[in-house]
Design a protein around this motif. Structure first.
Motif, short mmCIF file in Angstrom:
data_model
loop_
_atom_site.label_atom_id
_atom_site.label_comp_id
_atom_site.label_asym_id
_atom_site.label_seq_id
_atom_site.Cartn_x
_atom_site.Cartn_y
_atom_site.Cartn_z
N PRO A 1 5.66 -19.62 -22.16
CA PRO A 1 5.97 -19.20 -20.79
C PRO A 1 7.16 -18.25 -20.76
N ALA A 2 7.34 -17.61 -19.62
CA ALA A 2 8.49 -16.72 -19.45
C ALA A 2 9.77 -17.54 -19.45
N PRO A 3 10.89 -16.92 -19.85
CA PRO A 3 12.16 -17.63 -19.73
C PRO A 3 12.47 -17.89 -18.26
N GLU A 4 13.21 -18.94 -17.99
CA GLU A 4 13.58 -19.24 -16.61
C GLU A 4 14.58 -18.24 -16.06
N MET A 5 15.39 -17.65 -16.96
CA MET A 5 16.40 -16.67 -16.55
C MET A 5 16.43 -15.53 -17.55
N ALA A 6 16.97 -14.38 -17.11
CA ALA A 6 17.20 -13.26 -18.01
C ALA A 6 18.37 -12.44 -17.49
N SER A 7 19.11 -11.86 -18.42
CA SER A 7 20.26 -11.03 -18.02
C SER A 7 19.78 -9.69 -17.50
N LEU A 8 20.60 -9.10 -16.61
CA LEU A 8 20.32 -7.78 -16.05
C LEU A 8 21.64 -7.03 -15.96
N ASP A 9 21.90 -6.16 -16.95
CA ASP A 9 23.15 -5.40 -16.97
C ASP A 9 23.16 -4.42 -15.80
N GLU B 1 9.34 -17.00 -30.92
CA GLU B 1 9.71 -17.91 -32.00
C GLU B 1 10.99 -18.68 -31.67
N ILE B 2 11.95 -17.97 -31.08
CA ILE B 2 13.21 -18.60 -30.69
C ILE B 2 12.98 -19.65 -29.62
N ASP B 3 12.22 -19.28 -28.59
CA ASP B 3 11.96 -20.23 -27.49
C ASP B 3 11.24 -21.47 -28.00
N GLU C 1 11.99 -5.84 -11.13
CA GLU C 1 10.63 -5.96 -10.62
C GLU C 1 9.79 -6.87 -11.51
N GLU C 2 9.92 -6.70 -12.83
CA GLU C 2 9.13 -7.56 -13.72
C GLU C 2 9.64 -9.00 -13.69
N MET C 3 10.95 -9.18 -13.54
CA MET C 3 11.48 -10.54 -13.42
C MET C 3 10.89 -11.24 -12.20
N VAL C 4 10.82 -10.53 -11.08
CA VAL C 4 10.23 -11.10 -9.87
C VAL C 4 8.77 -11.47 -10.12
N GLU C 5 8.03 -10.57 -10.74
CA GLU C 5 6.61 -10.81 -11.00
C GLU C 5 6.39 -12.04 -11.88
N ARG C 6 7.31 -12.27 -12.81
CA ARG C 6 7.13 -13.36 -13.77
C ARG C 6 7.92 -14.61 -13.40
N GLY C 7 8.57 -14.60 -12.23
CA GLY C 7 9.28 -15.78 -11.78
C GLY C 7 10.55 -16.07 -12.57
N ILE C 8 11.23 -15.02 -13.02
CA ILE C 8 12.45 -15.15 -13.83
C ILE C 8 13.66 -14.87 -12.95
N LYS C 9 14.65 -15.75 -13.02
CA LYS C 9 15.88 -15.57 -12.24
C LYS C 9 16.79 -14.56 -12.94
N PRO C 10 17.16 -13.45 -12.25
CA PRO C 10 18.08 -12.49 -12.87
C PRO C 10 19.52 -12.98 -12.85
N GLU C 11 20.18 -12.82 -13.97
CA GLU C 11 21.61 -13.08 -14.08
C GLU C 11 22.27 -11.70 -14.16
N ASP D 1 15.99 -30.31 -22.40
CA ASP D 1 15.57 -29.74 -21.11
C ASP D 1 16.39 -28.50 -20.77
N VAL D 2 17.03 -27.89 -21.76
CA VAL D 2 17.96 -26.80 -21.49
C VAL D 2 17.24 -25.58 -20.90
N ILE D 3 17.93 -24.84 -20.04
CA ILE D 3 17.40 -23.62 -19.43
C ILE D 3 17.56 -22.46 -20.40
N ILE D 4 16.49 -21.74 -20.65
CA ILE D 4 16.52 -20.60 -21.58
C ILE D 4 16.74 -19.32 -20.80
#
Length: 280
Positions: free
Chosen positions: A109-117, A73-75, A141-151, A84-87
């Protein structure tokens, strides 16, 4: 990234952390919480100069949630209002089952990036966010599978060790992107020397983002600008514009750091430029 990158005029990627991971509207009425509020805040932050928006999700009653449906819903709202902001989704949290921490990665779609503590940290007097290596590996591993850049969120020097350990265990897509976090408690003490040491201890070739909590937001963002890094500001990390004066919006905090960047001669990256810089 060093002072040489600053002298070379490398563009700076500005991230706006829009809504509280821990605090809610009890701290400030200006904090966006609903998908509609977050979508509008994302558009305002982008217009002010942010290329990335970092988001958490909350239920209608204000409680934190990891539910995929709420992130969806947020996305949808961000894409409706922003250009064109990166989510960037947060996967961080305290007291949540490990499986729940994966749910923010599963939007369509998956977010382009996600945090990884990158390791454990204390929350309040009786809570610890564990962030075990097993959880870090499974999220990555799931970020790689879904093409998400880890922060990679680095809250202290021990977490810098964990960044190097993650690189030994797994292949991270270049460039490695780490957020260096400074503040109270488990965080790295907010002292300029500690900032310099953290930058020096990053893996070779890594890009860094600078995050200072509370009153440290602006001075540490300025140091990040001076050392060729990227910066994060926003109401998640600091609800004040100056002592005793609440910030009116995330956009107000973005506008200020953009002015500082421009005074220092740093170009502010557009979302398209940020995608190129971050390897999205």
């Amino acid at each position: 990234m060093t002072y040489q990158e600053f002298l070379a005029g490398e563009p700076v990627v500005v991230t706006a952390a829009l809504t509280g991971g821990v605090h809610g509207k009890e701290t400030t009425p200006h904090l966006p919480e609903t998908p509609e509020e977050i979508g509008k805040a994302a558009a305002e932050a982008e217009a002010a100069g942010a290329a990335v928006v970092h988001v958490h999700a909350r239920r209608p009653n204000g409680e934190r949630t990891f539910a995929t449906e709420r992130f969806q819903e947020i996305d949808d709202a961000i894409r409706r209002y922003a250009d064109d902001v990166i989510i960037q989704h947060s996967t961080g949290g305290t007291g949540a089952p490990d499986e729940d921490r994966h749910f923010p990665l599963r939007t369509d779609p998956a977010p382009e990036m996600a945090s990884l503590d990158m390791g454990p940290l204390n929350r309040y007097d009786h809570l610890t966010s564990e962030n075990t290596r097993g959880l870090v590996d499974s999220l990555h591993e799931e970020m790689v599978e879904r093409g998400i850049k880890p922060e990679l969120e680095v809250f202290n020097d021990g977490h810098l060790n964990e960044v190097h350990g993650l690189l030994e265990r797994r292949d991270l897509a270049d460039p490695v992107y780490a957020t260096l976090i400074f503040g109270p408690g488990t965080l790295t003490p907010p002292r300029p020397r500690n900032f310099l040491n953290a930058v020096d201890n990053l893996p070779e070739g890594a890009l860094f983002n600078t995050l200072g909590f509370g009153r440290h937001q602006l001075p540490f963002a300025t140091m990040g600008l001076l050392f060729g890094g990227n910066v994060r500001v926003g109401l998640e990390d600091n609800v004040y514009y100056r002592r005793g004066e609440l910030a009116e919006s995330n956009a107000q905090l973005v506008e200020r750091v953009v002015r500082v960047a421009e005074e220092l001669g740093r170009e502010v990256a557009t979302p398209a430029q940020a995608r190129e810089i971050l390897g999205l």
